[in-house]
Design a protein around this motif. Sequence first.
Motif, PDB file in Angstrom:
ATOM      1  N   LEU A 118       0.751  -1.112  -0.027  1.00  0.00           N
ATOM      2  CA  LEU A 118       0.068   0.004  -0.033  1.00  0.00           C
ATOM      3  C   LEU A 118       0.824   1.164  -0.046  1.00  0.00           C
ATOM      4  O   LEU A 118       1.946   1.207   0.690  1.00  0.00           O
ATOM      5  N   THR A 119       0.461   2.191  -0.618  1.00  0.00           N
ATOM      6  CA  THR A 119       0.822   3.628  -0.469  1.00  0.00           C
ATOM      7  C   THR A 119       0.591   4.189   0.798  1.00  0.00           C
ATOM      8  O   THR A 119      -0.325   3.727   1.527  1.00  0.00           O
ATOM      9  N   GLU A 179      -2.577   3.338   3.118  1.00  0.00           N
ATOM     10  CA  GLU A 179      -2.535   2.749   4.273  1.00  0.00           C
ATOM     11  C   GLU A 179      -3.631   3.909   5.323  1.00  0.00           C
ATOM     12  O   GLU A 179      -4.298   3.402   5.953  1.00  0.00           O
ATOM     13  N   ARG A 180      -3.502   5.324   4.907  1.00  0.00           N
ATOM     14  CA  ARG A 180      -4.401   5.997   5.828  1.00  0.00           C
ATOM     15  C   ARG A 180      -5.735   5.682   5.320  1.00  0.00           C
ATOM     16  O   ARG A 180      -6.849   5.781   6.204  1.00  0.00           O
ATOM     17  N   LEU A 181      -6.231   5.256   4.169  1.00  0.00           N
ATOM     18  CA  LEU A 181      -7.482   4.988   3.739  1.00  0.00           C
ATOM     19  C   LEU A 181      -7.769   3.665   4.542  1.00  0.00           C
ATOM     20  O   LEU A 181      -9.329   3.233   4.965  1.00  0.00           O
ATOM     21  N   ALA A 182      -7.197   2.524   4.338  1.00  0.00           N
ATOM     22  CA  ALA A 182      -7.430   1.170   5.025  1.00  0.00           C
ATOM     23  C   ALA A 182      -7.722   1.495   6.721  1.00  0.00           C
ATOM     24  O   ALA A 182      -8.766   0.889   7.056  1.00  0.00           O
ATOM     25  N   LEU A 183      -7.029   2.392   7.283  1.00  0.00           N
ATOM     26  CA  LEU A 183      -6.919   2.819   8.556  1.00  0.00           C
ATOM     27  C   LEU A 183      -8.640   3.492   8.828  1.00  0.00           C
ATOM     28  O   LEU A 183      -9.537   3.293   9.780  1.00  0.00           O
ATOM     29  N   ARG A 184      -8.672   4.320   8.095  1.00  0.00           N
ATOM     30  CA  ARG A 184     -10.047   5.208   8.072  1.00  0.00           C
ATOM     31  C   ARG A 184     -11.217   3.959   7.916  1.00  0.00           C
ATOM     32  O   ARG A 184     -12.398   4.350   8.618  1.00  0.00           O
ATOM     33  N   ALA A 206      -3.292   0.345  12.797  1.00  0.00           N
ATOM     34  CA  ALA A 206      -2.222   0.519  12.019  1.00  0.00           C
ATOM     35  C   ALA A 206      -1.257  -0.469  12.298  1.00  0.00           C
ATOM     36  O   ALA A 206      -0.459  -1.007  11.406  1.00  0.00           O
ATOM     37  N   GLY A 207      -0.894  -0.782  13.417  1.00  0.00           N
ATOM     38  CA  GLY A 207       0.065  -2.037  13.675  1.00  0.00           C
ATOM     39  C   GLY A 207      -0.188  -3.139  13.150  1.00  0.00           C
ATOM     40  O   GLY A 207       0.557  -4.123  12.449  1.00  0.00           O
ATOM     41  N   GLU A 208      -1.585  -3.792  13.062  1.00  0.00           N
ATOM     42  CA  GLU A 208      -1.950  -4.971  12.419  1.00  0.00           C
ATOM     43  C   GLU A 208      -1.893  -4.884  10.901  1.00  0.00           C
ATOM     44  O   GLU A 208      -1.378  -5.687  10.432  1.00  0.00           O
ATOM     45  N   LEU A 209      -1.877  -3.803  10.323  1.00  0.00           N
ATOM     46  CA  LEU A 209      -1.929  -3.531   9.057  1.00  0.00           C
ATOM     47  C   LEU A 209      -0.534  -3.606   8.473  1.00  0.00           C
ATOM     48  O   LEU A 209      -0.127  -4.294   7.476  1.00  0.00           O
ATOM     49  N   ARG A 210       0.351  -2.973   9.443  1.00  0.00           N
ATOM     50  CA  ARG A 210       1.836  -3.124   8.803  1.00  0.00           C
ATOM     51  C   ARG A 210       2.564  -4.368   9.298  1.00  0.00           C
ATOM     52  O   ARG A 210       3.318  -4.692   8.519  1.00  0.00           O
ATOM     53  N   ARG A 211       1.879  -5.199  10.380  1.00  0.00           N
ATOM     54  CA  ARG A 211       2.551  -6.367  10.570  1.00  0.00           C
ATOM     55  C   ARG A 211       2.121  -7.472   9.775  1.00  0.00           C
ATOM     56  O   ARG A 211       2.910  -8.511   9.562  1.00  0.00           O
ATOM     57  N   TYR A 212       0.871  -7.529   9.644  1.00  0.00           N
ATOM     58  CA  TYR A 212       0.145  -8.510   8.962  1.00  0.00           C
ATOM     59  C   TYR A 212      -0.254  -8.232   7.550  1.00  0.00           C
ATOM     60  O   TYR A 212      -0.842  -9.475   6.650  1.00  0.00           O
ATOM     61  N   GLY A 213      -0.588  -7.079   7.040  1.00  0.00           N
ATOM     62  CA  GLY A 213      -0.993  -6.897   5.817  1.00  0.00           C
ATOM     63  C   GLY A 213      -2.489  -6.668   5.686  1.00  0.00           C
ATOM     64  O   GLY A 213      -3.036  -6.575   4.774  1.00  0.00           O
ATOM     65  N   GLN A 254      -4.767  -6.318  -7.418  1.00  0.00           N
ATOM     66  CA  GLN A 254      -5.921  -5.450  -7.101  1.00  0.00           C
ATOM     67  C   GLN A 254      -6.296  -6.076  -5.876  1.00  0.00           C
ATOM     68  O   GLN A 254      -6.944  -5.207  -4.983  1.00  0.00           O
ATOM     69  N   TYR A 255      -6.494  -7.317  -5.932  1.00  0.00           N
ATOM     70  CA  TYR A 255      -7.365  -7.889  -4.807  1.00  0.00           C
ATOM     71  C   TYR A 255      -6.545  -7.745  -3.593  1.00  0.00           C
ATOM     72  O   TYR A 255      -7.083  -7.437  -2.505  1.00  0.00           O
ATOM     73  N   GLU A 256      -5.179  -7.830  -3.555  1.00  0.00           N
ATOM     74  CA  GLU A 256      -4.401  -7.549  -2.328  1.00  0.00           C
ATOM     75  C   GLU A 256      -4.667  -6.234  -1.780  1.00  0.00           C
ATOM     76  O   GLU A 256      -4.801  -6.172  -0.340  1.00  0.00           O
ATOM     77  N   LYS A 257      -4.782  -5.040  -2.771  1.00  0.00           N
ATOM     78  CA  LYS A 257      -5.050  -3.901  -2.094  1.00  0.00           C
ATOM     79  C   LYS A 257      -6.361  -3.861  -1.609  1.00  0.00           C
ATOM     80  O   LYS A 257      -6.586  -3.271  -0.524  1.00  0.00           O
ATOM     81  N   MET A 258      -7.447  -4.356  -2.207  1.00  0.00           N
ATOM     82  CA  MET A 258      -8.772  -4.179  -1.996  1.00  0.00           C
ATOM     83  C   MET A 258      -9.164  -4.694  -0.573  1.00  0.00           C
ATOM     84  O   MET A 258      -9.751  -4.347   0.258  1.00  0.00           O
ATOM     85  N   PHE A 259      -8.425  -6.083  -0.287  1.00  0.00           N
ATOM     86  CA  PHE A 259      -8.574  -6.813   0.909  1.00  0.00           C
ATOM     87  C   PHE A 259      -7.889  -5.946   2.017  1.00  0.00           C
ATOM     88  O   PHE A 259      -8.704  -6.006   3.108  1.00  0.00           O
TER      89      PHE A 259
END
Length: 675
Positions: free
Chosen positions: A36-37, A41-46, A65-72, A190-195
């Motif tokens: 993610l850019t 990342e900001r959008l995923a958290l929002r 945010a920690g989960e996103l960066r640690r586990y994707g 695209q799927y990896e990003k959308m998930f």
Amino acid sequence: MSALREICGGLPLDPLPPNRGRDPSVPHAPLRTPSLTAQEERLALRNALRYFPPSHHATLAPEFAGELRRYGHIYMYRFCPSAQMRAYPLDQYPCRTRQAASIMLMIMNNLDPAVAQFPQELVTYGGNGQVFSNWAQFRLVMHYLSEMTEEQTLVMYSGHPMGLFPSLPSSPRAIITNGMVIPNYSSRDQYEKMFALGVSMYGQMTAGSYCYIGPQGIVHGTMLTVLNAGRRYLGSGDLSGRVFVTSGLGGMSGAQAKAAVIAGCVGVIAEVDEAPLKKRHEQGWLMEITSSMDHCIKRIREAKNSKAPLSLGYHGNVVDLWERLLLEYEQSGDLLVDLGSDQTSLHNPFSGGYYPVQLSFSQANQLMSTSPGRFHTAVEKSLQRQVTAINKLSDAGMFFWDYGNAFLLEAQRAGAEVEKVGGGPTEFRYPSYVQDIMGDIFSLGFGPFRWVCTSGDPKDLAATDDIAAAVLEDVGANVTERVRQQYDDNIRWIREAGKHSMVVGSQARILYSDQRGRVCIALAINRAIADGSVSAPVVISRDHHDVSGTDSPFRETSNVYDGSAFCADMAVQNFVGDAFRGATWVSLHNGGGVGWGEVMNGGFGLLLDGSEEAAKRASLMLNWDVSNGVARRCWSGNSNAYETIRRTMEEQTQLRVTLPFPVQDECVLDRALQG
């Protein structure tokens, strides 16, 4: 009961539950690498914080945010319930309608640690088959279902509960869609990003539709495949002393060992991860395990000579096993393998679905997260080596088929020699098992019908087994020889099923049946519920891997040769038609079995409660659910489907299907095109 009330109470916010993080005692999904850019990342958290009031954002934002960066991905581990996740008896769910309770039962069965592959990541099977995207969704869904009346429908968007909407009592209680992405954007990247963004989800086939029943489903399908492969390739249904080599013991492919023994052959299954290998051995699905290649070859020779059924798990990479089998043949002239396939999760080859032979299990897990590009290259080189060994063994007399897990598709993309000279876009050097083994069965209307006893009582399951066997013996008495063979296989299965300890999670059963058999079994079970010989309602369903449910050009519809193999009308029509003919819930998925963007499939669940209304729904919906696919296969030119739908029209006067006229003289085409 108090635990279920807590789960159904909605999001626990006052106070927030403690964040226990990942449970080290259960297996976990591989790390995802969505790349993610900063803006994404900001959008995923929002997006994740949308589920919670702003008063909790300061606490939850850094955690997510920690989960996103640690586990994707943001799984929201804090909200994973502490209560035991399993299929509780139907009457224990705090609901206003039993239809809603049946959906809750199936959801919790999908997430039972004994059933689910990665329970804390809400993955049921296949490495990435999600039930939901995060735990907030689970809790909201359970709350909505507990509040639902029979004049409401729960609408599900890729794991997200959009809400309860007014509907009719005859409407489905849940409408589920997963991964409905605009076609031009339905790529893996695209799927990896959308998930990661939390906006789309891969539901596999029966994970995201809440209809998985553990490995039993694939045990039965694998048993039928191996039996029919023996008849087709080896000229006999007696497989004693025959060796079947394959790979993968995690998730649903853990069923291969049990299926091989029931079919009477020697099954050798390679697995790189020691945890599922030991799990299958402890469960009794594997008779023996070894990490010694020499011992593995020794046991193959012994079992082949004694003709004793055996399931042997080899802890190692299947590529090493194929290459050693080739070496044995080259050095001694002994071809130790008769039948071969592959059941690793090659729909997901670069995120833990396939482990390259050049790396150890731990090295591979590290490389796929730290250097995805290098891991991608390693997978391709491993597939090339695997295919080289398989090709040479095949030339020597082994019969190999693609098990619909995208093995040949990914091998072709990796540059391996799997091309079929002069073949169409869905054909390779080796056939899909649908093309060569199971396609005729689908075209006859046979497919994986299943049911779940909501009482949780093994006595109810035994009663339904007896009902199903009696029905099949009755309706199979006056059929063609080809159809009778399938009935006989399934009568053998249902008579033996209870002896093989295949229930994992809910009290469930599966068998393959055609249209008439499915309807008759459902109606007979419904009558048994009405008269009390089955103590509680029963949920009926099927795998989407069936005659009508799935449009998959490299698997379910790989034997459709009129140019429509890449069309998805059948699966979409199946979903819509089941909805207005009485299903309790319906689902439509992008992906499943062969990968994101490669398939469209639809499924259903229907509650039998002993009522006349349930019988009417079952009869109307099941007849459509099969005839839809048989009619489509007939129109494509399949002779088995033509005869099947013609006979069905004779039995059902309201059914009228457009039948194709074949071109009898190919010269007509030649002259027209030359002119």
